[in-house]
Design a protein around this motif. Structure first.
Motif, PDB file in Angstrom:
ATOM      1  N   SER A  69      15.025  53.587  -5.924  1.00 55.08           N
ATOM      2  CA  SER A  69      13.659  54.108  -6.061  1.00 55.08           C
ATOM      3  C   SER A  69      13.162  54.663  -4.731  1.00 55.08           C
ATOM      4  O   SER A  69      12.405  55.642  -4.698  1.00 55.08           O
TER       5      SER A  69
ATOM      6  N   LEU B 126      11.078  48.375 -13.965  1.00 57.52           N
ATOM      7  CA  LEU B 126      11.187  47.943 -12.575  1.00 57.52           C
ATOM      8  C   LEU B 126      12.557  47.305 -12.331  1.00 57.52           C
ATOM      9  O   LEU B 126      13.564  47.785 -12.820  1.00 57.52           O
TER      10      LEU B 126
ATOM     11  N   HIS C 238       4.539  46.266 -10.492  1.00 55.61           N
ATOM     12  CA  HIS C 238       5.539  46.562  -9.470  1.00 55.61           C
ATOM     13  C   HIS C 238       6.319  45.287  -9.199  1.00 55.61           C
ATOM     14  O   HIS C 238       5.756  44.187  -9.216  1.00 55.61           O
TER      15      HIS C 238
END
Length: 365
Positions: free
Chosen positions: A157, A300, A277
């Motif tokens: 990411s 995630l 998150h």
């Protein structure tokens, strides 16, 4: 010539042996600008398990100010020493500033550890200064010798967001940053010392408590423990939920004693994440190790760690699962977790960290 070669080989062997001994005797300098939560847990573990670690830390308060100013503080407060051979820091620290302010530390083998990354870290509203935090992490990666992430999700990411992130620069943009940084990167999962048993933005507490209050209103029987550190800003939903849930609450608040914390986990049946998150999830794994059935978002880092049956896609799915568990608690109490825990233990990861935190002394030091 034979005698001369023998002397050279003997001296070379002696120097290598001496260098290895010197390397083992040298200090690992650990700098942590946000000494709390998983950051503190890692520093404490490395200091306990590895020889000759020298930690310098700042309390886990005012995260944004730590990211902005900690490098100058450490530059002034870490003593100069010839014993340091390795610098290990989390990505909260602006490593570029520290290396420039302290050239002696800049010469060390510099290891940057990412607990989280600012390129995909959610913010409540866009602010111009937010760019600086992610930009600082990119600069720190360029200066570091090794960049370590606690999960593949965290690494990918970050790396794959660099290009898009740098497009925020209006002109004269730097190029090829991902290709420069990627070769330095590796994943070493966060090492957890699991118990001997027979946070910055909160992780969407609104969704979590909304579902629990709904279960309460349905008349379903359950008990809940809400554990964790309290930082500067506490969302209003916490006080509202505490009042609404009332007698359903077993434990509420931070437990400073780790044994007490694990004891509460061992009493629980289900552990829930509603995170918006998450780059690893230490608390979830600790709870699962203590026997809890995990329920996590199908997003995630969670699909990297937990099997599909423990993931939900919508709040409605989570609510239905919890309603079923409230009616049939035997489902989770008899359940045996189908994932793996061993890969995230210190026992499995200690050799990787020992290898990471050793190096031969450089000739110019």
């Amino acid at each position: 010539m034979l005698q001369e070669d023998y002397r050279k080989n003997t001296f070379s062997s002696f120097r290598k042996s001496w260098n290895r001994s010197l390397s083992q005797a040298m200090s690992i300098l650990i700098i942590e600008a946000f000494y709390g939560g998983s950051h503190k847990q890692l520093v404490d573990l490395l200091q306990k398990e590895l020889q000759d670690c020298v930690p310098y830390t700042l309390p886990a308060k005012k995260w944004h100010w730590r990211a902005r100013t900690a490098a100058l503080f450490f530059a002034q407060n870490v003593p100069i020493s010839e014993r340091y051979r390795i610098l290990f820091a989390s990505s909260v620290l602006n490593l570029t500033e520290l290396a420039a302010l302290r050239p002696d530390l800049g010469k060390l083998k510099k290891i940057l550890y990412f607990h989280e990354n600012q390129l995909v870290y959610p913010v409540k509203k866009y602010q111009e200064r937010d760019f600086q935090y992610g930009y600082n992490q990119i600069l720190s990666c360029l200066v570091a010798d090794v960049v370590v992430f606690n999960s593949v999700f965290n690494m990918e990411s970050f790396l794959t967001s660099i290009g898009k992130f740098m497009k925020l620069v209006p002109d004269h943009r730097p190029k090829d940053l991902e290709s420069i940084i990627r070769p330095k990167c590796q994943v070493i999962y966060f090492p957890i010392r699991f118990p001997d048993v027979s946070r910055e933005h909160d992780k969407d507490p609104e969704s979590f408590f909304k579902i629990l209050i709904h279960l309460k209103n349905l008349g379903l029987n359950f008990h809940v423990s809400v554990l964790g550190e309290t930082f500067t800003d506490v969302p209003d939903i916490f006080s509202e939920a505490k009042k609404a849930l009332g007698s359903s609450i077993l434990h509420w608040g931070y437990l400073p004693c780790k044994d007490d914390y694990f004891q509460v986990l061992c009493m629980a049946d289900v552990v829930i994440s509603t995170a918006k998150h998450e780059f690893f999830g230490v608390a979830m794994l600790e709870a699962v190790y203590c026997g809890c059935y995990p329920l996590c978002p199908k997003a995630l880092v969670y699909p990297e760690i937990f099997p599909a049956e423990y993931l939900y896609s919508t709040p409605e799915q989570l609510s239905k699962k919890l309603q079923n568990f409230c009616k049939r608690p035997d489902i989770v109490r008899k359940h045996l977790y189908k994932g793996e825990m061993a890969p995230y233990s210190w026992a499995a990861l200690h050799s990787k960290f020992r290898s990471l935190l050793t190096t031969e002394p450089r000739e110019d030091l």
